[in-house]
Design a protein around this motif. Structure first.
Motif, short mmCIF file in Angstrom:
data_model
loop_
_atom_site.label_atom_id
_atom_site.label_comp_id
_atom_site.label_asym_id
_atom_site.label_seq_id
_atom_site.Cartn_x
_atom_site.Cartn_y
_atom_site.Cartn_z
N UNK A 30 0.79 -1.10 0.01
CA UNK A 30 -0.09 -0.17 -0.02
C UNK A 30 0.75 0.98 0.06
N UNK A 31 0.51 2.02 -1.08
CA UNK A 31 1.51 3.48 -1.19
C UNK A 31 0.83 4.44 -0.55
N UNK A 32 1.28 4.86 0.70
CA UNK A 32 0.55 5.82 1.38
C UNK A 32 1.45 7.15 1.70
N UNK A 33 2.18 7.36 0.73
CA UNK A 33 3.05 8.57 0.89
C UNK A 33 2.33 9.68 0.78
N UNK A 34 2.84 11.02 0.83
CA UNK A 34 2.17 12.12 0.65
C UNK A 34 0.61 12.25 1.38
N UNK A 35 0.85 11.48 2.53
CA UNK A 35 -0.40 11.65 3.57
C UNK A 35 -1.55 10.81 2.85
N UNK A 36 -1.04 9.61 2.17
CA UNK A 36 -2.00 8.86 1.40
C UNK A 36 -2.71 9.50 0.22
N UNK A 37 -1.92 10.03 -0.44
CA UNK A 37 -2.36 10.98 -1.76
C UNK A 37 -3.22 11.95 -0.98
N UNK A 39 -5.36 11.55 1.84
CA UNK A 39 -6.64 11.06 2.28
C UNK A 39 -6.57 10.80 3.51
N UNK A 40 -5.18 10.86 4.14
CA UNK A 40 -4.77 10.61 5.60
C UNK A 40 -4.21 9.31 5.92
N UNK A 41 -2.65 9.45 5.92
CA UNK A 41 -2.01 8.11 5.85
C UNK A 41 -2.52 7.16 6.93
N UNK A 42 -2.54 7.71 8.11
CA UNK A 42 -2.87 6.93 9.34
C UNK A 42 -4.09 5.82 9.01
N UNK A 43 -5.20 6.65 8.78
CA UNK A 43 -6.38 6.01 8.66
C UNK A 43 -6.33 5.02 7.54
N UNK A 69 4.05 6.09 15.22
CA UNK A 69 3.41 6.73 16.48
C UNK A 69 1.87 6.11 16.74
N UNK A 70 1.39 5.66 15.69
CA UNK A 70 0.19 5.07 15.77
C UNK A 70 0.16 3.62 15.81
N UNK A 71 0.96 3.21 16.19
CA UNK A 71 1.15 1.77 16.63
C UNK A 71 1.23 0.72 15.34
N UNK A 72 1.54 1.40 14.19
CA UNK A 72 1.50 0.45 12.97
C UNK A 72 2.93 0.06 12.76
N UNK A 73 3.10 -1.48 13.26
CA UNK A 73 4.40 -2.11 13.31
C UNK A 73 4.88 -2.80 12.10
#
Length: 356
Positions: A30-37, A39-43, A69-73
């Motif tokens: 999953x490419x989530x760079x640029x704040x997920x294009x 849309x909000x990378x964390x969510x 920091x959002x516990x995505x390991x």
């Protein structure tokens, strides 16, 4: 709220499931760079995890830290390159990095840094990566120093989403160069296909992972993809309404001229929110399903539209306005750009709202 970005999570998950069916036995990054294009990378990373995705790509160390920091390991690859002074931070947060120079590999070795690397091959993008004559030198260095840092190899297709026989041949040549890399079968992560590549070349032997970017939102090659669903709408509200008492010029530069009796709505969004200034006097928005032309130059925090006669008797302050929706590709064309730039240009001050 003044202005907000609405992300349809059900449609997003539909697109991810559709992608997973299409790629068969390959796995999805999953490419989530640029704040997920935008849309909000964390969510959206968490939504991808719900779909079984456990590998993510960001562009910078800072983007990766936001996820940690959002516990995505899970696996996180820094694809945009890492400067030497950032390597200790990359090690601390257990990031994988894109390796593009032998000098950096030597630095990692001499500094005794435990960082996993994905070797970037130059196959025709002309951006970063190792050319053929550099690969032998690099692999000899790896063997000599008994390094186990190289766990991935990848490249990037430059015209996979563009039509034409010449572009198709160019892409096939990039795929050939990638597949010619010696020792490919011994490397754990092998990824070449981007959004355009997934649609056209997924059946070929070109890696065991694919990188899904803009395609997650139902778009590729500046077209909507059959069987995929739109995900994003940028919305705002009417801040002010007036009926002109005389012929009037509108906004900075007096580039628009309206007549006495025309109704004008001021919308509570501007180019600081990501509503492009270049759409001034040629774009439109939707109010109650009716097209309303952007009138005058878009300001930093507001812009004006002319209210058509068939809407004037029912429009009011506070009404919802759709700035970008399924017309996003038309908007990009009007702005002489691509949907990627429209998406990523939506500013952080715009609240992201997630709907099912």
């Amino acid at each position: 709220m003044r202005t907000w970005l609405e992300i349809n999570l059900s449609n997003f998950r539909w697109n991810i499931k559709s992608l997973q069916k299409k790629i068969g036995n390959k796995k999805l990054i999953g490419v989530v760079k640029g704040n997920a294009y935008g849309m909000g990378a964390v969510r959206l990373t968490k939504e991808l995890k719900k779909c079984g995705v456990d590998f993510f790509v960001v562009a910078t160390v800072e983007e990766g830290i936001e996820l940690r920091k959002e516990n995505i390991d899970d696996n996180i690859l820094i694809l945009g390159g890492v400067f030497n002074e950032e390597l200790k931070m990359a090690e601390k947060y257990n990031f994988q990095i894109a390796l593009t120079s032998l000098d950096q590999l030597e630095y990692i070795n001499k500094s005794k840094l435990n960082i996993k690397c994905h070797l970037k091959l130059e196959t025709g993008m002309g951006r970063v990566g190792f050319n053929n004559f550099e690969i032998d030198q690099l692999m000899k260095y790896v063997e000599k120093n008994k390094m186990k840092n190289i766990i991935g190899v990848y490249s990037h297709l430059s015209v996979a989403d563009e039509a034409g026989k010449e572009n198709e041949n160019y892409t096939k040549e990039q795929i050939r160069k990638f597949n010619d890399f010696q020792g490919m079968e011994t490397i754990k992560y092998r990824h070449l296909l981007n959004s355009g590549g997934i649609l056209k070349y997924c059946g070929q032997d070109n890696g065991n992972y694919v990188r899904a970017g803009i395609i997650q939102y139902g778009i590729c090659g500046e077209k909507y993809i059959d069987g995929f669903k739109p995900v994003v709408s940028l919305k705002s509200r009417i801040l002010f309404l007036k009926i002109l008492m005389e012929d009037s010029d509108i906004s900075y530069g007096r580039t628009a001229h309206l007549k006495k009796g025309d109704m004008v709505a001021t919308i509570s969004a501007g180019y600081a929110d990501g509503f492009k200034r270049s759409i001034s006097n040629k774009g439109f928005v939707f109010i109650d399903g009716i097209k309303c032309p952007v009138t005058g130059r878009v300001c930093m925090d507001m812009f004006m539209v002319k209210i058509p006669n068939n809407l004037a008797n029912r429009v009011k302050v506070g009404d919802e306005v759709i700035l970008y929706g399924e017309n996003i590709l038309e908007v990009a064309k009007l702005c002489n750009t691509i949907s990627y730039e429209i998406f990523t240009g939506i500013s952080r001050r715009v609240k992201r709202i997630y709907v099912e």
